[in-house]
Scaffold this motif. Structure first.
Motif, PDB file in Angstrom:
ATOM      1  N   GLY A 168       0.789  -1.154   0.152  1.00  0.00           N
ATOM      2  CA  GLY A 168      -0.139   0.070   0.164  1.00  0.00           C
ATOM      3  C   GLY A 168       0.768   1.477  -0.020  1.00  0.00           C
ATOM      4  N   LEU A 169       2.005   1.162  -0.071  1.00  0.00           N
ATOM      5  CA  LEU A 169       3.020   2.473  -0.147  1.00  0.00           C
ATOM      6  C   LEU A 169       3.019   3.069  -1.452  1.00  0.00           C
ATOM      7  CD1 LEU A 169       3.645   1.122   2.835  1.00  0.00           C
ATOM      8  CD2 LEU A 169       5.832   2.338   2.626  1.00  0.00           C
ATOM      9  N   THR A 170       3.153   4.167  -1.668  1.00  0.00           N
ATOM     10  CA  THR A 170       3.189   4.985  -2.865  1.00  0.00           C
ATOM     11  C   THR A 170       4.833   4.662  -3.081  1.00  0.00           C
ATOM     12  OG1 THR A 170       4.300   6.933  -1.864  1.00  0.00           O
ATOM     13  CG2 THR A 170       1.646   6.707  -2.097  1.00  0.00           C
ATOM     14  N   ASN A 171       5.349   5.172  -4.468  1.00  0.00           N
ATOM     15  CA  ASN A 171       6.602   4.817  -5.210  1.00  0.00           C
ATOM     16  C   ASN A 171       7.466   5.601  -4.175  1.00  0.00           C
ATOM     17  OD1 ASN A 171       5.914   3.222  -7.060  1.00  0.00           O
ATOM     18  ND2 ASN A 171       5.450   5.061  -8.737  1.00  0.00           N
ATOM     19  N   LYS A 172       6.854   6.899  -3.720  1.00  0.00           N
ATOM     20  CA  LYS A 172       7.760   7.850  -3.049  1.00  0.00           C
ATOM     21  C   LYS A 172       8.343   7.262  -1.712  1.00  0.00           C
ATOM     22  CE  LYS A 172       8.190  12.569  -1.134  1.00  0.00           C
ATOM     23  NZ  LYS A 172       7.502  13.734  -0.883  1.00  0.00           N
ATOM     24  N   GLU A 173       7.108   6.679  -0.797  1.00  0.00           N
ATOM     25  CA  GLU A 173       7.092   5.938   0.244  1.00  0.00           C
ATOM     26  C   GLU A 173       8.279   4.839   0.248  1.00  0.00           C
ATOM     27  OE1 GLU A 173       3.207   7.090   2.619  1.00  0.00           O
ATOM     28  OE2 GLU A 173       3.094   5.487   0.895  1.00  0.00           O
ATOM     29  N   THR A 174       7.910   4.221  -0.590  1.00  0.00           N
ATOM     30  CA  THR A 174       9.018   2.815  -1.000  1.00  0.00           C
ATOM     31  C   THR A 174      10.378   3.317  -1.387  1.00  0.00           C
ATOM     32  OG1 THR A 174       7.102   1.659  -2.104  1.00  0.00           O
ATOM     33  CG2 THR A 174       9.217   0.832  -2.732  1.00  0.00           C
ATOM     34  N   ALA A 175      10.512   4.421  -2.164  1.00  0.00           N
ATOM     35  CA  ALA A 175      11.816   4.730  -2.467  1.00  0.00           C
ATOM     36  C   ALA A 175      12.717   5.172  -1.180  1.00  0.00           C
ATOM     37  CB  ALA A 175      11.906   5.877  -3.311  1.00  0.00           C
ATOM     38  N   GLU A 176      11.848   5.779  -0.007  1.00  0.00           N
ATOM     39  CA  GLU A 176      12.657   6.198   0.915  1.00  0.00           C
ATOM     40  C   GLU A 176      13.173   4.921   1.742  1.00  0.00           C
ATOM     41  OE1 GLU A 176       9.385   8.449   2.800  1.00  0.00           O
ATOM     42  OE2 GLU A 176       9.870  10.397   1.559  1.00  0.00           O
ATOM     43  N   ARG A 177      12.079   3.957   1.800  1.00  0.00           N
ATOM     44  CA  ARG A 177      12.712   2.759   2.777  1.00  0.00           C
ATOM     45  C   ARG A 177      13.705   1.853   1.839  1.00  0.00           C
ATOM     46  NH1 ARG A 177       7.716   4.515   4.084  1.00  0.00           N
ATOM     47  NH2 ARG A 177       6.952   3.646   6.057  1.00  0.00           N
ATOM     48  N   ILE A 178      13.839   1.962   0.699  1.00  0.00           N
ATOM     49  CA  ILE A 178      15.189   1.049   0.141  1.00  0.00           C
ATOM     50  C   ILE A 178      16.230   2.027  -0.347  1.00  0.00           C
ATOM     51  CG2 ILE A 178      13.393  -0.809  -0.235  1.00  0.00           C
ATOM     52  CD1 ILE A 178      12.970   0.170  -2.947  1.00  0.00           C
ATOM     53  N   ASN A 179      16.181   3.443  -0.076  1.00  0.00           N
ATOM     54  CA  ASN A 179      17.250   4.164  -0.570  1.00  0.00           C
ATOM     55  C   ASN A 179      17.461   4.097  -1.932  1.00  0.00           C
ATOM     56  OD1 ASN A 179      17.855   4.805   2.123  1.00  0.00           O
ATOM     57  ND2 ASN A 179      19.033   2.656   2.282  1.00  0.00           N
ATOM     58  N   LEU A 180      16.214   4.367  -2.604  1.00  0.00           N
ATOM     59  CA  LEU A 180      16.208   4.806  -4.024  1.00  0.00           C
ATOM     60  C   LEU A 180      15.673   5.985  -4.507  1.00  0.00           C
ATOM     61  CD1 LEU A 180      15.441   1.132  -5.772  1.00  0.00           C
ATOM     62  CD2 LEU A 180      17.737   2.419  -5.543  1.00  0.00           C
ATOM     63  N   SER A 181      15.667   6.457  -5.472  1.00  0.00           N
ATOM     64  CA  SER A 181      14.820   7.720  -5.974  1.00  0.00           C
ATOM     65  C   SER A 181      13.520   7.280  -6.476  1.00  0.00           C
ATOM     66  CB  SER A 181      15.460   8.475  -7.106  1.00  0.00           C
ATOM     67  OG  SER A 181      15.376   7.574  -8.406  1.00  0.00           O
TER      68      SER A 181
END
Length: 229
Positions: A168-181
């Motif tokens: 349920g996370l957004t692309n932005k939230e996902t990026a923050e958790r796995i250290n990607l843009s």
């Protein structure tokens, strides 16, 4: 200790005596997913008082808060079928804060008779005392998570990228958790859509659910010295 219509699974007195001594939860089921044995540690995990509350029953028939939430009893039976049908081991991470105060690992393995025929399965649990998982994902995460990848369609890296999106996370939230843009995550998800043959996230998610990838927890998101899977 075998109750009701439970069957071809035969347990010797010496095996029962041995399992009774373990402080970790142990149970044995027949091919119909009915319990033929549980030790007192397993009874306590269910929040019950006696093995008779469990023996001879399916998970969905046990009067326990653990199995009554989120159709968990049905999911446990479905997992059992995988173990007995394919005669392979299955490990899950269980997170059920409304019923159990701590996360725990469940290992399920086929149970064989003297003729080397699979007649059921053995399951044993271990408290997960050391773990790290990036949040419990807005409360959307399934309570029973697979620690074995369902199949080989997606790589482990694929699973790492899509895991948080499926919860349920957004692309932005996902990026923050796995250290990607966010752009990298978006591009990677588009690549996965093409791999599946869809154009929309909802269709991608439905595909993943149909193959149990929404329940798979990639190994990089959990760290402990005593995991077995």
């Amino acid at each position: 200790m075998i109750g009701n219509k439970v069957s071809e699974v035969k347990l010797s007195n010496s095996m029962i005596s041995l399992l009774d001594q373990f402080t970790d939860p142990y149970g044995i089921k027949d091919l119909d997913s009915r319990y033929v044995y549980v030790n007192m540690a397993a009874v306590s995990l269910f929040g019950l008082k006696s093995p008779s509350d469990v023996i001879g029953k399916l998970d969905i028939e046990i009067k326990s808060r653990l199995t009554e939430i989120d159709d968990l009893g049905l999911e446990f039976v479905r997992q059992d079928r995988k173990v007995t049908d394919h005669e392979s081991k299955l490990a899950t991470l269980e997170i059920h804060p409304l019923a159990v105060d701590y996360p725990y690992i469940v290992n399920k393995i086929p149970y064989y008779n003297d003729d080397n025929e699979c007649v059921g399965l053995c399951l044993y649990s271990k408290n997960l005392e050391v773990y790290s998982l990036n949040d419990f994902v807005k409360g959307h995460m399934p309570g029973s998570l697979l620690l074995n990848k369902p199949d080989y369609f997606f790589t482990e890296r694929n699973c790492e990228i899509m895991f948080f999106r499926l919860q349920g996370l957004t692309n932005k939230e996902t990026a923050e958790r796995i250290n990607l843009s966010p752009r990298t995550v978006e591009s990677y998800m588009q690549m996965l859509y093409e791999k599946v043959g869809v154009n929309h996230f909802d269709d991608f998610k439905n595909f993943c659910i149909s193959r149990d990838y929404h329940r798979y927890l990639p190994k990089r998101f959990i760290h402990t010295d005593h995991l077995e899977f």
